[in-house]
Motif scaffolding. Structure first.
Motif, PDB file in Angstrom:
ATOM      1  N   LYS A  21     -42.147   7.178  27.249  1.00  0.00           N
ATOM      2  CA  LYS A  21     -41.772   8.608  27.182  1.00  0.00           C
ATOM      3  C   LYS A  21     -40.277   8.777  27.430  1.00  0.00           C
ATOM      4  N   LYS A  22     -39.736   7.962  28.320  1.00  0.00           N
ATOM      5  CA  LYS A  22     -38.292   8.014  28.606  1.00  0.00           C
ATOM      6  C   LYS A  22     -37.486   7.602  27.373  1.00  0.00           C
ATOM      7  N   VAL A  23     -37.971   6.578  26.653  1.00  0.00           N
ATOM      8  CA  VAL A  23     -37.302   6.125  25.435  1.00  0.00           C
ATOM      9  C   VAL A  23     -37.373   7.194  24.357  1.00  0.00           C
ATOM     10  N   LEU A  24     -38.534   7.810  24.213  1.00  0.00           N
ATOM     11  CA  LEU A  24     -38.715   8.865  23.214  1.00  0.00           C
ATOM     12  C   LEU A  24     -37.769  10.029  23.484  1.00  0.00           C
ATOM     13  N   LYS A  25     -37.655  10.420  24.734  1.00  0.00           N
ATOM     14  CA  LYS A  25     -36.749  11.504  25.131  1.00  0.00           C
ATOM     15  C   LYS A  25     -35.305  11.134  24.807  1.00  0.00           C
ATOM     16  N   SER A  26     -34.942   9.872  25.075  1.00  0.00           N
ATOM     17  CA  SER A  26     -33.587   9.404  24.796  1.00  0.00           C
ATOM     18  C   SER A  26     -33.293   9.450  23.296  1.00  0.00           C
ATOM     19  N   LEU A  27     -34.235   9.003  22.476  1.00  0.00           N
ATOM     20  CA  LEU A  27     -34.046   9.029  21.025  1.00  0.00           C
ATOM     21  C   LEU A  27     -33.908  10.454  20.508  1.00  0.00           C
ATOM     22  N   GLU A  28     -34.702  11.346  21.046  1.00  0.00           N
ATOM     23  CA  GLU A  28     -34.621  12.759  20.617  1.00  0.00           C
ATOM     24  C   GLU A  28     -33.261  13.354  20.969  1.00  0.00           C
ATOM     25  N   ASN A  29     -32.746  13.010  22.138  1.00  0.00           N
ATOM     26  CA  ASN A  29     -31.414  13.498  22.540  1.00  0.00           C
ATOM     27  C   ASN A  29     -30.321  12.914  21.644  1.00  0.00           C
ATOM     28  N   GLU A  30     -30.461  11.633  21.301  1.00  0.00           N
ATOM     29  CA  GLU A  30     -29.482  11.000  20.412  1.00  0.00           C
ATOM     30  C   GLU A  30     -29.508  11.641  19.028  1.00  0.00           C
ATOM     31  N   MET A  31     -30.696  11.982  18.542  1.00  0.00           N
ATOM     32  CA  MET A  31     -30.813  12.623  17.235  1.00  0.00           C
ATOM     33  C   MET A  31     -30.148  14.006  17.252  1.00  0.00           C
ATOM     34  N   LYS A  32     -30.358  14.765  18.323  1.00  0.00           N
ATOM     35  CA  LYS A  32     -29.747  16.096  18.438  1.00  0.00           C
ATOM     36  C   LYS A  32     -28.223  15.990  18.502  1.00  0.00           C
ATOM     37  N   SER A  33     -27.739  15.004  19.258  1.00  0.00           N
ATOM     38  CA  SER A  33     -26.281  14.816  19.383  1.00  0.00           C
ATOM     39  C   SER A  33     -25.660  14.468  18.032  1.00  0.00           C
ATOM     40  N   ALA A  34     -26.326  13.603  17.271  1.00  0.00           N
ATOM     41  CA  ALA A  34     -25.819  13.219  15.948  1.00  0.00           C
ATOM     42  C   ALA A  34     -25.812  14.418  14.999  1.00  0.00           C
ATOM     43  N   SER A  35     -26.818  15.253  15.084  1.00  0.00           N
ATOM     44  CA  SER A  35     -26.894  16.438  14.216  1.00  0.00           C
ATOM     45  C   SER A  35     -25.766  17.419  14.547  1.00  0.00           C
ATOM     46  N   LYS A  36     -25.481  17.574  15.849  1.00  0.00           N
ATOM     47  CA  LYS A  36     -24.437  18.508  16.272  1.00  0.00           C
ATOM     48  C   LYS A  36     -23.057  18.106  15.752  1.00  0.00           C
ATOM     49  N   THR A  37     -22.850  16.792  15.586  1.00  0.00           N
ATOM     50  CA  THR A  37     -21.560  16.299  15.086  1.00  0.00           C
ATOM     51  C   THR A  37     -21.600  16.073  13.571  1.00  0.00           C
ATOM     52  N   ASN A  38     -22.631  16.611  12.942  1.00  0.00           N
ATOM     53  CA  ASN A  38     -22.817  16.510  11.484  1.00  0.00           C
ATOM     54  C   ASN A  38     -22.978  15.065  10.980  1.00  0.00           C
ATOM     55  N   ASP A  39     -23.376  14.176  11.874  1.00  0.00           N
ATOM     56  CA  ASP A  39     -23.647  12.796  11.468  1.00  0.00           C
ATOM     57  C   ASP A  39     -25.128  12.706  11.070  1.00  0.00           C
ATOM     58  N   PHE A  40     -25.405  13.299   9.914  1.00  0.00           N
ATOM     59  CA  PHE A  40     -26.795  13.447   9.494  1.00  0.00           C
ATOM     60  C   PHE A  40     -27.448  12.117   9.101  1.00  0.00           C
ATOM     61  N   GLU A  41     -26.643  11.149   8.670  1.00  0.00           N
ATOM     62  CA  GLU A  41     -27.194   9.840   8.309  1.00  0.00           C
ATOM     63  C   GLU A  41     -27.771   9.145   9.551  1.00  0.00           C
ATOM     64  N   THR A  42     -26.980   9.195  10.649  1.00  0.00           N
ATOM     65  CA  THR A  42     -27.457   8.600  11.905  1.00  0.00           C
ATOM     66  C   THR A  42     -28.668   9.360  12.431  1.00  0.00           C
ATOM     67  N   ALA A  43     -28.597  10.687  12.338  1.00  0.00           N
ATOM     68  CA  ALA A  43     -29.704  11.522  12.811  1.00  0.00           C
ATOM     69  C   ALA A  43     -30.997  11.200  12.060  1.00  0.00           C
ATOM     70  N   ALA A  44     -30.868  10.960  10.756  1.00  0.00           N
ATOM     71  CA  ALA A  44     -32.043  10.643   9.936  1.00  0.00           C
ATOM     72  C   ALA A  44     -32.636   9.291  10.328  1.00  0.00           C
ATOM     73  N   LYS A  45     -31.760   8.321  10.611  1.00  0.00           N
ATOM     74  CA  LYS A  45     -32.241   7.001  11.025  1.00  0.00           C
ATOM     75  C   LYS A  45     -32.991   7.075  12.352  1.00  0.00           C
ATOM     76  N   ILE A  46     -32.443   7.867  13.282  1.00  0.00           N
ATOM     77  CA  ILE A  46     -33.103   8.017  14.586  1.00  0.00           C
ATOM     78  C   ILE A  46     -34.429   8.750  14.419  1.00  0.00           C
TER      79      ILE A  46
END
Length: 399
Positions: free
Chosen positions: A193-218
């Motif tokens: 659950k901790k890993v899942l939460k971390s991945l979700e936060n990383e995806m949100k951070s990538a989206s905020k910086t318009n790094d949609f390719e990274t966000a899609a991979k996550i």
């Protein structure tokens, strides 16, 4: 972690039919922890079809607890973390039997991952895990999300695993790779659950910086992780885990092997294990007298007939033969009406035959302690036979 739910000792009908972990308590202390695809069936089996090990503690149990999980993998990981944390007496007692497994992540510049029985320096160890095949399957699936190395070195070009997206490649981003290994370790430690939460936060951070390719991979990693955790079958079924009703870990077991070169210098061996341990004082060797022809079936028949004609030797609870169905049938015929269970191991097809069962059991589906015992018996019988065979060959050369 969800709290442990309890039932009275024999109140099996109140147990769930879901995957999870179960606890056997004695005087409010857990003395054994196990995992199951179906908690109800597994717990009932301990009491209604007890194994040799069950009989050592089952009468001490006065309370049963359980925790349901959403998947088999969760049950596997939860079992490992609870055994490590609670140190139940009848789990700890067997840890030195080399039945337990650890996942090792090396502390090298480019870390790699492997499964081992024993700990050494310069690595992080996660476990203990009870079931090796289940652990291998789990790692196989998790490697799709977090690719890792399995060896110290890597070729300068892409390897086969690279093309399957299971390896980081010859020139990885080591910082990212080690970060992913940390996530893998957390999952194996039961902190998914901790890993899942971390991945979700990383995806949100990538989206905020318009790094949609990274966000899609996550996003894809998150989807794959959830799918694996919810739908993957890794634990061997309770049916496969109990291939025979006899007590393979207790009593006397004899194992036979034939050694020859095109029928010449043919020898047979009988090794004996008492209560799971070799008793070399009971070993016997046979110089085969049959016509010198390459016929292992006839040679085995001779050895068994000579063995059972000796009334001074103790009668075993079981015998194991090196070979398939044909060798099994020869042994069944040779034992006559004696109360002996006959088994055979076909190493080429990796199958285990048992008298009275229509189909063989894959070796990989056997409980780890049974698998280890069978392999030890077979290897010892082969060693003993080949040693005597070489002695006869050497003697013939001298003569």
């Amino acid at each position: 972690m969800e709290k442990v739910k309890f039932i009275k000792k024999m109140d099996f009908e109140n147990l769930p039919k879901t995957s999870g972990v179960y606890f056997f308590y004695s005087k409010n202390e857990p003395i054994y922890i196990g995992k199951a695809i179906n908690i109800k069936n597994r717990v009932k089996n301990h009491f209604q079809q007890p194994s040799y090990r069950d009989n050592l503690f089952i009468t001490l149990v006065d309370k049963i607890g359980y925790i349901e999980t959403n998947s088999e993998i969760e049950a596997l990981l939860l079992e490992a973390s609870l055994i490590k944390k609670r140190q139940p007496k009848f789990n700890v007692v067997w840890r030195d039997d080399k039945n337990y497994f650890f996942v090792a992540i090396t502390k090298t510049e480019r870390p790699y991952v492997f499964i081992t029985h024993q700990k050494t320096a310069n690595a992080e160890y996660i476990g203990p895990f009870v079931e090796g095949q289940a652990l291998k399957k789990t790692l196989k699936f998790l490697r799709r999300i977090f690719p890792y190395y399995t060896t110290k070195t890597h070729p300068k070009r892409k390897c086969t695993w690279c093309h399957l997206d299971l390896c980081p490649g010859p020139e990885p981003d080591l910082k990212l790779y080690k970060k992913n290994l940390r996530k893998l370790a957390l999952i194996l430690q039961g902190n998914g659950k901790k890993v899942l939460k971390s991945l979700e936060n990383e995806m949100k951070s990538a989206s905020k910086t318009n790094d949609f390719e990274t966000a899609a991979k996550i996003r894809d990693k998150i989807f794959a992780y959830k799918k694996i955790m919810e739908h993957t079958n890794v634990i061997a079924s309770e049916i496969d885990r109990r291939p025979t009703s006899i007590n393979l870990l207790g009593g006397r077991i004899e194992c036979y092997d034939i050694s020859n070169i095109q029928g010449k210098f043919a020898t047979g061996s009988m090794v004996v294990f008492e209560n799971g341990k070799p008793d070399k004082s009971q070993y016997r060797k046979f110089k085969i007298k049959s016509p010198a022809e390459p016929n292992d079936i006839l040679m085995l028949k001779e050895v068994l007939q000579r063995r059972f004609s000796n009334t001074k030797w103790p009668i075993p609870q079981a015998i194991l033969i090196d070979g398939g169905k044909a060798q099994l049938n020869v042994a069944i015929q040779a034992k006559g009406n004696r109360n002996i269970k006959v088994m055979s191991i076909a190493k080429g097809r990796q199958e285990f035959f048992i008298e009275g069962q229509k189909f063989p059991t894959p070796l990989k589906n056997l409980p780890q302690e049974i698998y280890n015992l069978i392999k030890s018996l077979d290897e010892e019988a082969h060693r003993f036979a080949i040693t005597y065979h070489r002695k006869l060959r050497k003697k013939s050369l001298i003569d």
